[in-house]
Design a protein around this motif. Structure first.
Motif, PDB file in Angstrom:
ATOM      1  N   SER A 198     -10.607  95.479 -12.802  1.00 57.80           N
ATOM      2  CA  SER A 198      -9.565  96.493 -12.656  1.00 57.80           C
ATOM      3  C   SER A 198      -8.698  96.523 -13.709  1.00 57.80           C
ATOM      4  O   SER A 198      -7.898  95.578 -13.836  1.00 57.80           O
ATOM      5  CB  SER A 198      -9.007  96.667 -11.216  1.00 57.80           C
ATOM      6  OG  SER A 198      -8.170  97.864 -10.756  1.00 57.80           O
TER       7      SER A 198
ATOM      8  N   SER B 181      -4.993 102.371 -11.522  1.00 61.41           N
ATOM      9  CA  SER B 181      -5.382 103.137 -10.408  1.00 61.41           C
ATOM     10  C   SER B 181      -4.521 104.060 -10.486  1.00 61.41           C
ATOM     11  O   SER B 181      -3.299 104.010 -10.708  1.00 61.41           O
ATOM     12  CB  SER B 181      -5.540 102.167  -9.289  1.00 61.41           C
ATOM     13  OG  SER B 181      -4.175 101.732  -8.613  1.00 61.41           O
TER      14      SER B 181
ATOM     15  N   LYS C 253     -15.233 102.400 -16.174  1.00 61.01           N
ATOM     16  CA  LYS C 253     -15.897 103.376 -15.020  1.00 61.01           C
ATOM     17  C   LYS C 253     -14.679 103.945 -14.421  1.00 61.01           C
ATOM     18  O   LYS C 253     -13.865 103.133 -14.003  1.00 61.01           O
ATOM     19  CB  LYS C 253     -16.767 102.250 -14.174  1.00 61.01           C
ATOM     20  CG  LYS C 253     -18.003 101.521 -14.938  1.00 61.01           C
ATOM     21  CD  LYS C 253     -18.764 100.838 -13.771  1.00 61.01           C
ATOM     22  CE  LYS C 253     -20.191 100.834 -14.317  1.00 61.01           C
ATOM     23  NZ  LYS C 253     -21.032  99.980 -13.258  1.00 61.01           N
TER      24      LYS C 253
ATOM     25  N   VAL D  63     -14.002 104.747 -10.730  1.00 60.95           N
ATOM     26  CA  VAL D  63     -14.531 104.750  -9.544  1.00 60.95           C
ATOM     27  C   VAL D  63     -13.849 105.558  -8.490  1.00 60.95           C
ATOM     28  O   VAL D  63     -12.729 105.073  -7.934  1.00 60.95           O
ATOM     29  CB  VAL D  63     -14.642 103.266  -9.168  1.00 60.95           C
ATOM     30  CG1 VAL D  63     -15.360 103.162  -7.749  1.00 60.95           C
ATOM     31  CG2 VAL D  63     -15.040 102.284 -10.381  1.00 60.95           C
TER      32      VAL D  63
ATOM     33  N   ASN E 226     -16.962 106.090  -3.655  1.00 60.45           N
ATOM     34  CA  ASN E 226     -17.979 105.586  -4.777  1.00 60.45           C
ATOM     35  C   ASN E 226     -17.798 104.109  -4.777  1.00 60.45           C
ATOM     36  O   ASN E 226     -17.010 103.475  -4.327  1.00 60.45           O
ATOM     37  CB  ASN E 226     -17.974 106.308  -6.048  1.00 60.45           C
ATOM     38  CG  ASN E 226     -19.087 106.000  -6.819  1.00 60.45           C
ATOM     39  OD1 ASN E 226     -20.090 105.427  -6.583  1.00 60.45           O
ATOM     40  ND2 ASN E 226     -19.073 106.529  -8.117  1.00 60.45           N
ATOM     41  N   ARG E 227     -18.412 103.323  -5.186  1.00 60.21           N
ATOM     42  CA  ARG E 227     -18.583 102.008  -5.508  1.00 60.21           C
ATOM     43  C   ARG E 227     -18.930 101.664  -6.912  1.00 60.21           C
ATOM     44  O   ARG E 227     -19.395 102.453  -7.921  1.00 60.21           O
ATOM     45  CB  ARG E 227     -19.618 101.098  -4.676  1.00 60.21           C
ATOM     46  CG  ARG E 227     -19.371 101.358  -3.244  1.00 60.21           C
ATOM     47  CD  ARG E 227     -20.569 100.518  -2.642  1.00 60.21           C
ATOM     48  NE  ARG E 227     -21.967 100.852  -2.659  1.00 60.21           N
ATOM     49  CZ  ARG E 227     -22.855 100.092  -2.507  1.00 60.21           C
ATOM     50  NH1 ARG E 227     -22.777  98.994  -1.998  1.00 60.21           N
ATOM     51  NH2 ARG E 227     -24.082 100.501  -2.789  1.00 60.21           N
ATOM     52  N   LEU E 228     -18.281 100.513  -7.414  1.00 55.70           N
ATOM     53  CA  LEU E 228     -18.266 100.083  -8.852  1.00 55.70           C
ATOM     54  C   LEU E 228     -19.770 100.048  -9.341  1.00 55.70           C
ATOM     55  O   LEU E 228     -19.908 100.487 -10.528  1.00 55.70           O
ATOM     56  CB  LEU E 228     -17.669  98.712  -9.149  1.00 55.70           C
ATOM     57  CG  LEU E 228     -17.738  98.002 -10.310  1.00 55.70           C
ATOM     58  CD1 LEU E 228     -16.861  98.952 -11.570  1.00 55.70           C
ATOM     59  CD2 LEU E 228     -17.371  96.628 -10.479  1.00 55.70           C
ATOM     60  N   VAL E 229     -20.663  99.578  -8.588  1.00 58.12           N
ATOM     61  CA  VAL E 229     -21.955  99.305  -9.066  1.00 58.12           C
ATOM     62  C   VAL E 229     -22.667 100.694  -9.088  1.00 58.12           C
ATOM     63  O   VAL E 229     -23.535 100.731 -10.043  1.00 58.12           O
ATOM     64  CB  VAL E 229     -22.763  98.392  -8.201  1.00 58.12           C
ATOM     65  CG1 VAL E 229     -22.272  97.064  -8.209  1.00 58.12           C
ATOM     66  CG2 VAL E 229     -22.811  99.147  -6.858  1.00 58.12           C
ATOM     67  N   ARG E 230     -22.310 101.821  -8.449  1.00 59.99           N
ATOM     68  CA  ARG E 230     -23.009 103.075  -8.591  1.00 59.99           C
ATOM     69  C   ARG E 230     -22.243 104.044  -9.882  1.00 59.99           C
ATOM     70  O   ARG E 230     -22.834 105.015 -10.284  1.00 59.99           O
ATOM     71  CB  ARG E 230     -22.930 103.735  -7.284  1.00 59.99           C
ATOM     72  CG  ARG E 230     -23.750 103.050  -6.213  1.00 59.99           C
ATOM     73  CD  ARG E 230     -23.984 103.727  -5.057  1.00 59.99           C
ATOM     74  NE  ARG E 230     -22.922 104.178  -4.635  1.00 59.99           N
ATOM     75  CZ  ARG E 230     -22.782 104.961  -3.450  1.00 59.99           C
ATOM     76  NH1 ARG E 230     -23.803 105.479  -2.862  1.00 59.99           N
ATOM     77  NH2 ARG E 230     -21.433 105.374  -2.862  1.00 59.99           N
TER      78      ARG E 230
END
Length: 267
Positions: free
Chosen positions: A6, A9, A133, A135, A139-143
């Motif tokens: 990260s 934000s 990314k 996010v 949502n999630r980081l992997v998606r």
């Protein structure tokens, strides 16, 4: 792109969408209000509104369309989430080079500092490719999809000089002059010059082949540390074999970090 950390934000999203028409090229100098151009924008988030001319001059309704940063005074709702924008200030923050080549379906983002992030990187990141990314909530980081961005240091390049002119002197020398611009502390204050914004003042002037300027046929490069230079009659004889009744050239201000800035072209 194999692991992510990260970096920042934000809890507010920008107003954004896409253009459904092409923003036309400005009919006047980008330093003057453009009252003739219009563009239609379909928003996917948020809403926009018209502002007064005073608010426009104070930086209101700042947006990016494609790669050009503009300001707009009028925003007329013509359909659900669709606005017709007009009364522009064009080419803000050194983006005048992108004012003449708009197409439909370009990005539109209202530049709201509360909904934006700038990832600050050192000079070592210039030219490097990073993967990011965004996010969003739910949502999630992997998606989340990853987007590659190569740091071109565009925000560090000196802005293109303005008021470029060339005068042929009685001895057949050419006197070339321009006025520099600055990215820092550029407010107009009486009796005070704009801050340099660079470690030192330096320029390069490329003299071009008049009959073949589009091929970047550079006949000579003049390096100076003030906003003027003399292209002498002797130089003309060496470069062209004759005295020149007209000349073409490009002027660049130099940065110690990224080299040449954006070019001002004459004529």
């Amino acid at each position: 792109g194999l692991s992510f950390a990260s970096v920042a934000s934000v809890d507010k999203r920008c107003v954004m969408g896409v253009t459904t028409t092409a923003l036309s090229a400005p009919t006047t100098n980008t330093n003057l209000p453009d009252e003739s151009s219009v563009v239609t924008v379909s928003l996917i988030s948020g809403a926009i509104a018209s502002i007064t001319f005073d608010a426009l001059l104070n930086g209101g309704n700042l947006a990016v369309i494609g790669h050009e940063i503009v300001q707009f005074r009028t925003a007329i709702l013509i359909a659900p989430n669709t606005y017709r924008l007009g009364s522009f200030l064009r080419g803000r923050f050194g983006t005048e080079a992108f004012a003449n080549n708009h197409v439909s379906s370009e990005r539109f983002v209202l530049l709201d500092r509360l909904g934006m992030l700038r990832v600050n990187e050192g000079a070592g990141a210039i030219g490097a490719t990073r993967y990011y990314k965004a996010v969003s909530f739910g949502n999630r980081l992997v998606r989340a999809a990853a987007y590659s961005i190569t740091n071109s240091a565009a925000g560090l390049k000196p802005l293109r000089p303005v008021h470029v002119k060339a005068t042929r002197l009685p001895n057949n020398d050419w006197q070339i002059n321009w006025i520099r611009r600055t990215r820092v502390d550029g407010q107009w204050r009486n009796s005070v010059d704009a801050a340099l914004g660079e470690a030192s003042e330096a320029y390069e002037v490329d003299v071009l082949n008049v009959s073949n300027v589009n091929a970047s046929n550079v006949k000579r490069t003049l390096a100076v540390n003030q906003p003027s230079v003399i292209y002498t009659a002797a130089m003309q004889m060496t470069d062209f074999g004759s005295l020149q009744t007209s000349i073409s050239f490009r002027v660049y201000q130099l940065s110690a970090t990224v080299g040449r800035g954006d070019a001002a072209t004459y004529p």
